[in-house]
Structures are given as structure tokens and as C-alpha cells.
Design a protein around this motif. Sequence first.
Motif, PDB file in Angstrom:
ATOM      1  N   UNK B 221       0.847  -1.189   0.000  1.00 21.34           N
ATOM      2  CA  UNK B 221       0.000   0.000   0.000  1.00 21.34           C
ATOM      3  C   UNK B 221       0.886   1.243   0.000  1.00 21.34           C
ATOM      4  N   UNK B 222       0.585   2.144  -0.899  1.00 21.75           N
ATOM      5  CA  UNK B 222       1.207   3.469  -0.893  1.00 21.75           C
ATOM      6  C   UNK B 222       0.290   4.416  -0.131  1.00 21.75           C
ATOM      7  N   UNK B 223       0.871   5.313   0.618  1.00 24.05           N
ATOM      8  CA  UNK B 223       0.041   6.318   1.281  1.00 24.05           C
ATOM      9  C   UNK B 223       0.889   7.541   1.587  1.00 24.05           C
ATOM     10  N   UNK B 224       0.241   8.587   1.972  1.00 25.04           N
ATOM     11  CA  UNK B 224       0.902   9.843   2.303  1.00 25.04           C
ATOM     12  C   UNK B 224       0.757  10.084   3.802  1.00 25.04           C
ATOM     13  N   UNK B 225       1.885  10.417   4.425  1.00 18.45           N
ATOM     14  CA  UNK B 225       1.858  10.655   5.870  1.00 18.45           C
ATOM     15  C   UNK B 225       2.488  12.010   6.178  1.00 18.45           C
ATOM     16  N   UNK B 226       1.976  12.644   7.245  1.00 19.35           N
ATOM     17  CA  UNK B 226       2.492  13.945   7.683  1.00 19.35           C
ATOM     18  C   UNK B 226       3.375  13.769   8.920  1.00 19.35           C
ATOM     19  N   UNK B 227       3.925  12.617   9.134  1.00 19.40           N
ATOM     20  CA  UNK B 227       4.644  12.390  10.376  1.00 19.40           C
ATOM     21  C   UNK B 227       5.906  13.232  10.474  1.00 19.40           C
ATOM     22  N   UNK B 228       6.427  13.706   9.351  1.00 22.89           N
ATOM     23  CA  UNK B 228       7.590  14.593   9.394  1.00 22.89           C
ATOM     24  C   UNK B 228       7.181  16.056   9.362  1.00 22.89           C
ATOM     25  N   UNK B 229       5.898  16.294   9.359  1.00 19.25           N
ATOM     26  CA  UNK B 229       5.425  17.670   9.260  1.00 19.25           C
ATOM     27  C   UNK B 229       5.110  18.073   7.839  1.00 19.25           C
ATOM     28  N   UNK B 230       5.662  17.360   6.892  1.00 22.14           N
ATOM     29  CA  UNK B 230       5.359  17.595   5.485  1.00 22.14           C
ATOM     30  C   UNK B 230       4.823  16.291   4.891  1.00 22.14           C
ATOM     31  N   UNK B 231       4.015  16.389   3.911  1.00 20.66           N
ATOM     32  CA  UNK B 231       3.507  15.158   3.291  1.00 20.66           C
ATOM     33  C   UNK B 231       4.629  14.369   2.628  1.00 20.66           C
ATOM     34  N   UNK B 232       4.682  13.096   2.980  1.00 24.88           N
ATOM     35  CA  UNK B 232       5.677  12.202   2.416  1.00 24.88           C
ATOM     36  C   UNK B 232       4.986  10.908   1.986  1.00 24.88           C
ATOM     37  N   UNK B 233       5.525  10.262   0.963  1.00 28.22           N
ATOM     38  CA  UNK B 233       4.957   9.017   0.455  1.00 28.22           C
ATOM     39  C   UNK B 233       5.656   7.836   1.111  1.00 28.22           C
ATOM     40  N   UNK B 234       4.852   6.918   1.587  1.00 23.53           N
ATOM     41  CA  UNK B 234       5.386   5.711   2.220  1.00 23.53           C
ATOM     42  C   UNK B 234       4.858   4.478   1.484  1.00 23.53           C
ATOM     43  N   UNK B 235       5.674   3.434   1.527  1.00 27.11           N
ATOM     44  CA  UNK B 235       5.279   2.154   0.952  1.00 27.11           C
ATOM     45  C   UNK B 235       5.162   1.146   2.089  1.00 27.11           C
ATOM     46  N   UNK B 236       3.995   0.562   2.219  1.00 23.33           N
ATOM     47  CA  UNK B 236       3.712  -0.338   3.332  1.00 23.33           C
ATOM     48  C   UNK B 236       3.450  -1.740   2.815  1.00 23.33           C
ATOM     49  N   UNK B 237       4.096  -2.705   3.456  1.00 26.76           N
ATOM     50  CA  UNK B 237       3.838  -4.102   3.124  1.00 26.76           C
ATOM     51  C   UNK B 237       2.685  -4.594   4.014  1.00 26.76           C
ATOM     52  N   UNK B 238       1.644  -5.043   3.384  1.00 30.36           N
ATOM     53  CA  UNK B 238       0.437  -5.385   4.130  1.00 30.36           C
ATOM     54  C   UNK B 238       0.651  -6.613   4.996  1.00 30.36           C
ATOM     55  N   UNK B 239       1.388  -7.579   4.468  1.00 30.16           N
ATOM     56  CA  UNK B 239       1.575  -8.813   5.216  1.00 30.16           C
ATOM     57  C   UNK B 239       2.363  -8.601   6.487  1.00 30.16           C
ATOM     58  N   UNK B 240       3.465  -7.861   6.402  1.00 30.79           N
ATOM     59  CA  UNK B 240       4.326  -7.666   7.559  1.00 30.79           C
ATOM     60  C   UNK B 240       4.047  -6.358   8.285  1.00 30.79           C
ATOM     61  N   UNK B 241       3.253  -5.517   7.682  1.00 30.85           N
ATOM     62  CA  UNK B 241       2.921  -4.190   8.227  1.00 30.85           C
ATOM     63  C   UNK B 241       4.211  -3.400   8.502  1.00 30.85           C
ATOM     64  N   UNK B 242       5.123  -3.510   7.587  1.00 25.76           N
ATOM     65  CA  UNK B 242       6.331  -2.692   7.668  1.00 25.76           C
ATOM     66  C   UNK B 242       6.286  -1.647   6.567  1.00 25.76           C
ATOM     67  N   UNK B 243       6.971  -0.542   6.800  1.00 25.30           N
ATOM     68  CA  UNK B 243       6.885   0.538   5.829  1.00 25.30           C
ATOM     69  C   UNK B 243       8.226   1.233   5.675  1.00 25.30           C
ATOM     70  N   UNK B 244       8.317   1.949   4.564  1.00 23.32           N
ATOM     71  CA  UNK B 244       9.494   2.775   4.334  1.00 23.32           C
ATOM     72  C   UNK B 244       9.086   3.982   3.500  1.00 23.32           C
TER      73      UNK B 244
END
Lengths: 377, 441
Positions: B221-244
Amino acid sequence: MHIGHYISGIGHAVLVGWVLFGGAMRSDAPEVEVMPVAMVSEEEFAALSAPQTGPAPETEVAVPETPEAEEDAPAMQSVPDDPVEQSAPPESAEAPQADDTPDAPEAPPERAVPETEQNMPDMPEAPGEDDAARLLPAPQEAPSAPAPRVAPTTVAPPDPEARIDDEMREATKPAEEPAETQSEEQEATAPEAAADEIVTEPKREEAAPVAPSRSLRPKARPSRPTQTAESPETPAAPDSPPEPDREDAVNDALAEAMNEAGQDEAPARPAGPPLSRGERDALRVAVQDCWVVDVGSRAADVTVTVGLSLDREGRVQGDIRLISASGGGDDAARTAFQAARRAVLRCQKGGFDLPAEKYEQWRDIEMTFNPENMRRK
Amino acid sequence: MIRILFSLFLLAMLPLAQVAAAQDGPLRIEITEGVIEPLPFAAPDFVAESDGAGDVARNIARVVAADLSGTGLFREVPASAFISQITSFASPVQYADWKAINAQALITGAVSTGTDGRLEVKFRVYDVFAGQELGSGLRFTGTTEGWRRIAHKVADTVYSRITGEGGYFDSRVVFVSETGPKDDRRKRLAIMDYDGANLQYLTDSSSIVLAPRFSPTGDRVLYTSYETGFPRIFLLDVGSVTRRALEDQPGTMSFAPRFSPDGRDVVFSIEQGGNTDIWRLNIESGERQQLTYAPSIETAPSFSPDGNRIVFESDRSGTQQLYIMPANGGEAERISFGQGRYGTPVWSPRGDLIAFTKQNKGRFHIGVMRTDGSEERLLTASFLDEGPTWAPNGRVIMFTRETQGATGSASLYSVDVSGRNLKRVDTPGSGSDPSWSPLQD
């Protein structure tokens, strides 16, 4: 009194002017003018017969006012007497038409005839074609004038049909011999009724093979051929009286021709009259009420034609088969076919309501299911 | 004159009469009007062929029936109307009994559990009025815990055999789960079955997340997160629930990501210096390619199913409209010309339609149009409808609907592509930004 005459004179003048102008207006359509003018003039003549008693005051009154009234007034008066000569000089084209109106009963047909004759060439073609389906035997008989000869002899035909059929065969055989000598007998013994009657039979027999293609009643006597088929096996005809033989021979010749026509046409088309528009619509509505269309599917892009056969109760016999499909892939076509098949099978219930007497017309059906309109909903 | 007219009339009618009389061959009828209504079907409880399988057998039948009925294309005939019962999977079907209750389709099945605990489900589909089976019987096996997936697969097969199209029941939806009031809304990613079952959260609510997008295989799953204060794109593996983090360039904002059909590339938007353009990124190599260069806002890219084109939104014309360009950039062609503003285009899995959000006269709509911009149809209208996503078969669209007012909340809705069967998707709490997965293997 003068004032009264004066007023009456003006009134008459107005009427005359109206009639004349009315006639002038009708000059655009010569045919139509003739008829109405004739009608009006006769009525007005009756109305104007009294005022004619005072022509002298008219001359007096006519002078002071308008000269047109004077010219119109005499024209009107001239119509009942001898309109052509008096009214012709002043009003050139319009007057003569009005003049012709008194002779209208004769004139209109003359003018109408050429016009109708011009249209008639179209007319005779039309009735000829129309009659071809119904009345072709009549036009054939008309030129040779056999009808008047046959008519007196066929005055008493009401006899059992079986006898007539049997006599037919015999009558046709002797008829062939005189047919060979038609010219001699017709020319020499034209005044004699018997010879003419005999001659007319072969003529009709000769006309019979032509008749089948035109007659529309092959079904009227489908049982006759069976009867006639039996008749040759049992030669009971010779016992029958001569006069009914001839009469029956004529009728039988026609019956044979009709039957032959019916036998020729039967295999080409389904027997019986076609379904009426209402009957077809009823069938269509019955099926479409059960045709469930999934407008969002690809099957809604497919037009399918299915074939089916019905029994006499209006129920589907055998399988419903896919004849053609267009507008989609195989899966969509299969789905569209299934939907069409369900529509037919669901709504047949105890059988589609179709006229039993026209079974041959609806025994085999091809239904096309076209969802184009449904996609817009 | 009348005779002449009458004769001409007869002349004109003669050919018609001859045509009417000349019915060669079978009677031909053309039907152009039908009815739009759910197809009635019967789904008796599946037969339990082993001890302890009764509940599962019954539940599977209920899920199958719910899947089919939820499409709006089918209507279940209640069991109380049944004349005959299915007591054996192998016994012949009494079509007359099902015809009598107007069940056009009949689904029968049987469930058994093996000694190893695996579940075996077999089923058949019948066209009642045709008196024949649609396709042939099929069997699925799986874990007992996975009985719902088996039921969805049964429903997909039934759906496919009746409609001729693929199903979408064995699929999942990732979305943004929302809690709290509007002024303090907490968002996190959640994933669930298409029908709301088996909900799981993929992120916590410590930061705002936006616009999750499934990969073509449904495992990422691709998604956008504001965890750094700015919108950033993350790639999440659904099976392991890991992201980068997939894109992290200082001084820029990246958002609106979406996978390419082969899952190797990602298209997204980068805002830099007040200008927003569309970029393409290869996930493995990290190679980037700028696709648009206009001094306007270009965003919300979406690949065509064949991967050759990209539809996106842009305000280069002065108003927000939809454009299509080649997958590697190039001249874009505007396809939307209606009144209002168009945004968030998504290419249908079928490839024939593009779904979009439209704002016009203070109302929001979910609509579809052909890929050339023709045949625009608005499927919904409300205070706020946005963010459409396609079901795997391209037949249903899910989107976000938000109600008006301070107490208003966002919910997931779905609508058939025909504009029918609008309904709320069952989610715990509020939800927004749905993304529909492909069918699971």
C-alpha cells in the motif's frame, strides 16, 4: 319609396359584387369554381327573382352611385336569362366562367374529366394492382363478354357441392373438344346460347392456370381437392342433369384453379393470415416484461437473436437456440443469451396467448433482444 | 378527387400489405424494452456433510447470499418460501418447486471438514427456468478460519456465471479510519474485507495519513503521511505491516501516489517552489522522471490498465480539469469540458471509463466518463463526495461521503456504475479515502 329602392339597389349591387368577386376569387382553381358558382347562382336566382321585378328603378338608382355596381348589376341579371352575351364583354376572363356556371352540370364534368383523366392513368394502375389480388378473374372475363352468356345459365346453381365436383371432370373433357374449334363455333354460332356456354368453359379452363397466382383464397376450399379426388374414382357424374353440369363445370373449373393455386402457394409460406400488429405487440410485451437487463454489464452491449418453436398451447418446445449475437465478447454474449432465454421461459407460463387459428404463423419464432434503449436508462 | 386520393392511398398501402402478408420463415419479433430489477435467486443452507460443519455451512450460504444481494443485481428468495429443501448435494433438483417461487437461479452446496481441520466447500449453480446447471460444480478448500474468503469465492463464481463478468467479493479495501471531532480528527490506515469484515489497522493515529493506494497485487500500500510535518509518500507491506519512505526530498512535498499496472513504478505529485508537477519513480532503482512541466498544479495521476497512458487533473486552463498524457510524459489532451471542476480521476480496470470527482454549484458528484471525455454521467450528488475507487471488476465505485456541519463525519459509500444501488459501506466509525484491492489469489 325612392329611398327604399335606393337601399335595395345598393344591397343588390353589393350582393352582385360579392358574387362576382367570389367568382373571381374562384378563378384560381377552375374546377372548384365551377361547382360552387353553380350552387350559389341558383339560390340567388330564386332570391333575386322578386327584385327583378324592379329593374326600372335600378337603372334610375344605378347611375348616381358607383359605375361598378352598374356593371355588376346587369351581369347578375343577365345570368338567369342569357348571361354569356351581356356579361361577357365587360369582365373578360372572370365573366365567362360565371357564364358557364349555369351550364355547370355539363361543364364541370368536362373540365373535371381531363383532370381526372390525367390522374386516371394512375388510377387504373392502382385498382388494377389492388384488384389483382381480389378481382383478377373479373377483368379477364370482361373483354370476351362470356359473363352475360354464362349469367343466364347459372341462375340456378344451388345444389350440393359434391355433385358439382363430380361433374367437373366430365365437363372439362368435353370442353376441350369445343375449345379446339373455338373460332368456328364462336363466329358461326355466336347467337346460340348453348354453343356460347360451352365455349366459355374452355375459356375459363384456359384462364384457370393463370388464376392461381392471383387468387387469394387458396384456403377457402382446402377440402375440395379431397372430394374431387374421390370423385374420379366413383364416376357418378353422368347421371347428373346437363344444365347443372355446365354450371357446375364453370364453378368447378374455378374451384380447381383456386385449389391448384392454394396447393402451389402452401409450401412457400405459412398458411393462414399473418399475425396482426396487436397480436405481435402482445407477444413482444409478454416477453419484455420478463427480460431483465443489467444495464451496467457488458451483456447490455450485446444484441442476441434466439430461435424457438412453440406448441399449439404457446409453450416452448425443445431448446431455445442462439442464432446470432453482436456487440460483445463471448462471455457477454452467453450472458445476454441466458437472459433472453430466461425471459422467454419465465413469461411463457402456461403458454403465450396467441391466436390458435394462426398457429402456422407463430410456430417458429425468432426473437431479437436489443438492449440499446435500455443502456440509456 | 376523392377517388383519386383513395386510389393513391391504396397504392401506398399495397406494398405494406404485401410485406405484412409476406411472412417467409419464422415469425420475427424484436424486443427493445426490458426491465431493470434484481434477479431472484435461492440459496438454501449448504448441506453439512460432516459433523460440526453445520454452522459453517449455514454461514457460508448466508455470506454468499449477502454478497449477491449486496450488488443490487440479485434478490434472495427467503427460505420461508421454499417448497422443497436441499438435503443432499447429489440429489436432483426439483426445478418445478423453484420455478413456483420464481427463483431464477439456485445455489446448492455442501461443506465438510477433514480430519486435518481443513474446510471443503463444493457448490453448484442452476438456471431454474432453463432447467440446467450453469457451468459445472466447483470445490474450494481452506482453513476453517478462512471460511469467509471461501464464501466470497463461491459468490464470485456464482456472480460470474450469471452475469458473465468477474466478481469482486473476495477483495479488500484499505482506507483512512477517522475518529474524533472535525477539529481534532485522528486518522490511521485500516484494511478490511470489501464488506467491512476482518478490519485491521495498519498504522497508529500519531500522525495524519492520506490517500492509501493498493498495489496491483494487493500486497502493498502506498500512502501519504504527515509524520515529518510535510507530506511524504510511504510504501507499506500489508503482510508484515512494515513501511518505508518512498520519496524524501528536503524542501518538497510529495503526495497523491499510485502504482503502475505492473507494480514497478509509482506516479505521484511533487510540490516545489509553489509549482506542482507529476513525477514517475521506479521503486527498485529509485530512478525518477518528471512527466509534466506546466506552471500549474498537476496532480492525482492514474495509469490506464495497459500502462500506456496517465489521466490526471490540472488547472492549466484556469479551472481544474482532467487530462490524459502518455505514460512517459508528453503532450496532454484535455478530456473534461463540462461546467464545474473535475478532480481525482481513476481509470477503470476495464479501461473503458474514468471515474472522477466533480464540484459544481456547491455540490460534489462522483461521475464517470469515457476515456475521450464523452458520455459523462454523474452517479451521486451530495454535500461532499470525493475520492472514487474502482472494484476489481470495474462494476462498482466506492468513495467518501462527508456530511455537513460540525458534527458531520466521513463515511464510505459504494454505487453501481449504472448509478444504482448507492449504499453505505459498513465500517466501524468514520472512514475516508478508500482504495479497492484486486481480487485475492
